[in-house]
Motif scaffolding. Structure first.
Motif, PDB file in Angstrom:
ATOM      1  N   UNK A 176       4.197  -4.019   1.324  1.00  0.00           N
ATOM      2  CA  UNK A 176       4.797  -4.096  -0.011  1.00  0.00           C
ATOM      3  C   UNK A 176       5.958  -5.091  -0.017  1.00  0.00           C
ATOM      4  N   UNK A 177       6.813  -4.976   0.990  1.00  0.00           N
ATOM      5  CA  UNK A 177       7.970  -5.875   1.066  1.00  0.00           C
ATOM      6  C   UNK A 177       7.516  -7.330   1.173  1.00  0.00           C
ATOM      7  N   UNK A 178       6.491  -7.553   1.978  1.00  0.00           N
ATOM      8  CA  UNK A 178       6.069  -8.918   2.286  1.00  0.00           C
ATOM      9  C   UNK A 178       5.309  -9.572   1.131  1.00  0.00           C
ATOM     10  N   UNK A 179       4.478  -8.795   0.437  1.00  0.00           N
ATOM     11  CA  UNK A 179       3.585  -9.406  -0.556  1.00  0.00           C
ATOM     12  C   UNK A 179       3.939  -9.073  -2.000  1.00  0.00           C
ATOM     13  N   UNK A 180       4.797  -8.102  -2.223  1.00  0.00           N
ATOM     14  CA  UNK A 180       5.050  -7.675  -3.604  1.00  0.00           C
ATOM     15  C   UNK A 180       6.499  -7.813  -4.044  1.00  0.00           C
ATOM     16  N   UNK A 181       7.345  -8.353  -3.207  1.00  0.00           N
ATOM     17  CA  UNK A 181       8.755  -8.505  -3.602  1.00  0.00           C
ATOM     18  C   UNK A 181       9.165  -9.973  -3.495  1.00  0.00           C
ATOM     19  N   UNK A 182      10.217 -10.311  -4.221  1.00  0.00           N
ATOM     20  CA  UNK A 182      10.708 -11.692  -4.160  1.00  0.00           C
ATOM     21  C   UNK A 182      11.282 -11.998  -2.769  1.00  0.00           C
ATOM     22  N   UNK A 183      11.824 -10.955  -2.143  1.00  0.00           N
ATOM     23  CA  UNK A 183      12.333 -11.145  -0.777  1.00  0.00           C
ATOM     24  C   UNK A 183      11.199 -11.578   0.159  1.00  0.00           C
ATOM     25  N   UNK A 184      10.055 -10.891   0.042  1.00  0.00           N
ATOM     26  CA  UNK A 184       8.913 -11.232   0.878  1.00  0.00           C
ATOM     27  C   UNK A 184       8.386 -12.622   0.603  1.00  0.00           C
ATOM     28  N   UNK A 185       8.400 -12.987  -0.668  1.00  0.00           N
ATOM     29  CA  UNK A 185       7.934 -14.333  -1.037  1.00  0.00           C
ATOM     30  C   UNK A 185       8.829 -15.401  -0.416  1.00  0.00           C
TER      31      UNK A 185
END
Lengths: 308, 212
Positions: free
Chosen positions: A163-172
């Motif tokens: 979730x963190x990696x693919x669904x948040x701006x931080x992950x992006x």
């Protein structure tokens, strides 16, 4: 021979794959940010020692976990400062930490407890959680019903990391600095900070993986407690193509292979040493077969210099 | 040397000082057998007065055994009879019943019904059966164990998520704008410090070109 292929094999495989999952997820954050972290094994050893010694001194295993997170983060930070800020070779920096992990915990253990190879047994370890209702179901209960809390934590970290990696701006942003740091920088992303975040997360998770070995799976720190699991976690990460879900599958495979070699000892008439190398042979086969085909982040291992 | 480098140097030197202090103190207080003054085998070589005359040993200690004049064929003096009299196993009547023990000696100790917490008089039969408490080992009851787990688990969750939440909520604060990335990460690791310091770091003033 066939009696060892039962449900117990899977449950012990789950237990043995937990440190691999934690370390591999940590490695994933670091590599996705463009920093190769082969120091996972050393960070695990540091985390295991910190957890065991603090848990012994305080009598509280949770404080040992906090110590493992702290020490893992700090050791990873050293790797980050060397490789991100001063742009040292990331492989050399990681190797230096792995070598340091051979001697430093042994020296501290000798100074604190008079033995270079082992710390005293802790009084309390991380508790086991028995899920109500599910643990009573015959097969399912045995498979997922009763494990250490850290095992549930590790498995919950997989969807959380996804979730963190693919669904948040931080992950992006994290993925962008690992793929094309110049473009990310142009878009206003702080490349150095994002890479530090990746390395920091890898240290925290690898430290927790080490803590699992010393205060949840075992009850003390012993010398070379990781037994190369940090490197196996890296292999699982490559096998899982830097994706949390596939990495989980790879870690489970390595964990079950490890459980298999433990259970098969004494059953087959082969010298134990040959049986013990089975997980490592599997690691080499996986690396030899997949290392060229895995989709490595484009800027992985490449130091970034900000243009003026 | 610019400001960023000095930040890094200050923080790293602090970390190193703490590490050395911890290592040094642990070495200082470590109980090693060499430093133990009660060790009978250890001799304080530095404080020994080497010029002082050695005290005379007693005659018994001085007298060596004269091996050459010893009469090796002479019979050894007999040992006292008590030591020499073995139990005559061959003449023992094994079928005879053993005489019953009487009184307190004969009473079996009822371990299950013994109240271990009750203070019993010293000559009570169950007194010697009570396992002695091991020195230095603190036995914890279930309540204490659950308290340790709940409080420790709470602390762990607070620490772990506190770091992430600090990084999230203070991402646009002045401290995150002014600190170099490596120092900022260290502050996230020791996140309570970041909250304490954050009021002292105001957002940097951005000059807007108003034209003209």
């Amino acid at each position: 021979m066939w009696e060892i292929l039962d449900l117990e094999l899977i449950t012990s495989g789950v237990r043995l794959s937990t440190p691999l999952i934690l370390a591999a997820l940590g490695g994933m954050f670091s590599e996705r940010a463009g920093v190769v972290n082969i120091a996972l094994d050393g960070i695990m050893i540091f985390g295991a020692f910190a957890a065991a010694s603090v848990a012994y001194e305080t009598g509280n295993p949770w404080l040992g976990l906090i110590a493992a997170v702290l020490v893992g983060g700090l050791i990873a930070h050293v790797h980050g400062v060397a490789s991100i800020r001063y742009q040292a070779d990331q492989i050399v920096s990681g190797t230096a930490i792995n070598i340091l992990a051979i001697g430093a915990p042994a020296m501290l253990a000798n100074a604190m407890y008079g033995s270079t190879s082992i710390t005293p047994n802790i009084k309390l370890s991380i508790p086991t959680l028995s899920i109500p209702l599910i643990s009573d179901i015959p097969v399912v209960g045995m498979l997922i019903g009763e494990y250490s809390l850290l095992i549930y934590f590790a498995f919950l970290m997989v969807p959380f990391s996804w979730f963190i990696l693919y669904k948040t701006s931080f992950g992006l942003r994290l993925r962008s600095v690992g793929e094309n740091p110049e473009a990310a920088d142009t878009a206003g992303v702080n490349v150095y900070l994002m890479r530090f975040y990746g390395v920091w997360l890898s240290g925290i998770l690898a430290g927790l993986g080490g803590a699992y070995l010393s205060i949840a799976h075992g009850s003390a720190y012993v010398r070379n407690i990781s037994a190369g699991r940090g490197f196996i976690a890296l292999a699982a990460l490559i096998f899982g193509r830097y994706n949390p879900k596939l990495t989980l599958v790879a870690c489970l495979m390595f964990g079950i292979a490890d459980a298999f070699q433990i259970r098969v000892q004494g059953v087959i008439d082969i010298p134990v040493q040959f049986i013990q190398i089975f997980p490592y042979i599997l690691t080499m086969v996986v690396l030899a077969g997949l290392i060229g085909k895995s989709q490595v982040p484009a800027a992985d291992g490449v130091p970034y210099t900000q243009s003026k | 040397m610019n400001v960023e480098k000095s930040w890094v140097l200050v923080v790293f030197s602090l970390v190193l000082i703490i590490l050395f202090f911890l290592g040094g103190s642990s070495m200082l207080f470590a109980e090693t057998p060499v430093k133990n003054s009660e060790n009978p085998g250890s001799v304080d070589l530095q404080n020994t007065d080497w010029d002082a005359e050695e005290p005379e040993k007693t005659k018994e200690a001085d007298a060596p055994i004269d091996l050459q004049n010893t009469d090796w064929d002479a019979e050894e003096p007999e040992k006292p009879k008590e030591e020499l009299s073995p139990i005559d196993l061959q003449n023992t009547d094994w079928d005879a019943e053993e005489p019953k023990k009487t009184g307190e000696e004969a009473a079996p100790v009822n371990l299950q019904n013994t109240d271990w917490d009750e203070d019993s008089p010293k000559d009570a039969p169950g007194q010697q059966m009570k396992p002695p408490a091991r020195a230095g080992v603190v036995e914890l009851n279930d309540g204490e164990i659950s308290l340790i787990h709940w409080s420790g688990g709470f602390l762990f969750v607070i620490y772990l998520f506190g770091g992430f939440l600090t990084a999230y909520f203070l991402r646009n604060a002045g401290i995150s704008k002014r600190c170099p990335p490596d120092v900022l990460i260290l502050l996230h690791i020791f996140w309570p410090l970041e909250w304490i310091l954050s009021p002292f770091f105001r957002n940097p003033v951005t000059l807007v070109n108003q034209g003209g």
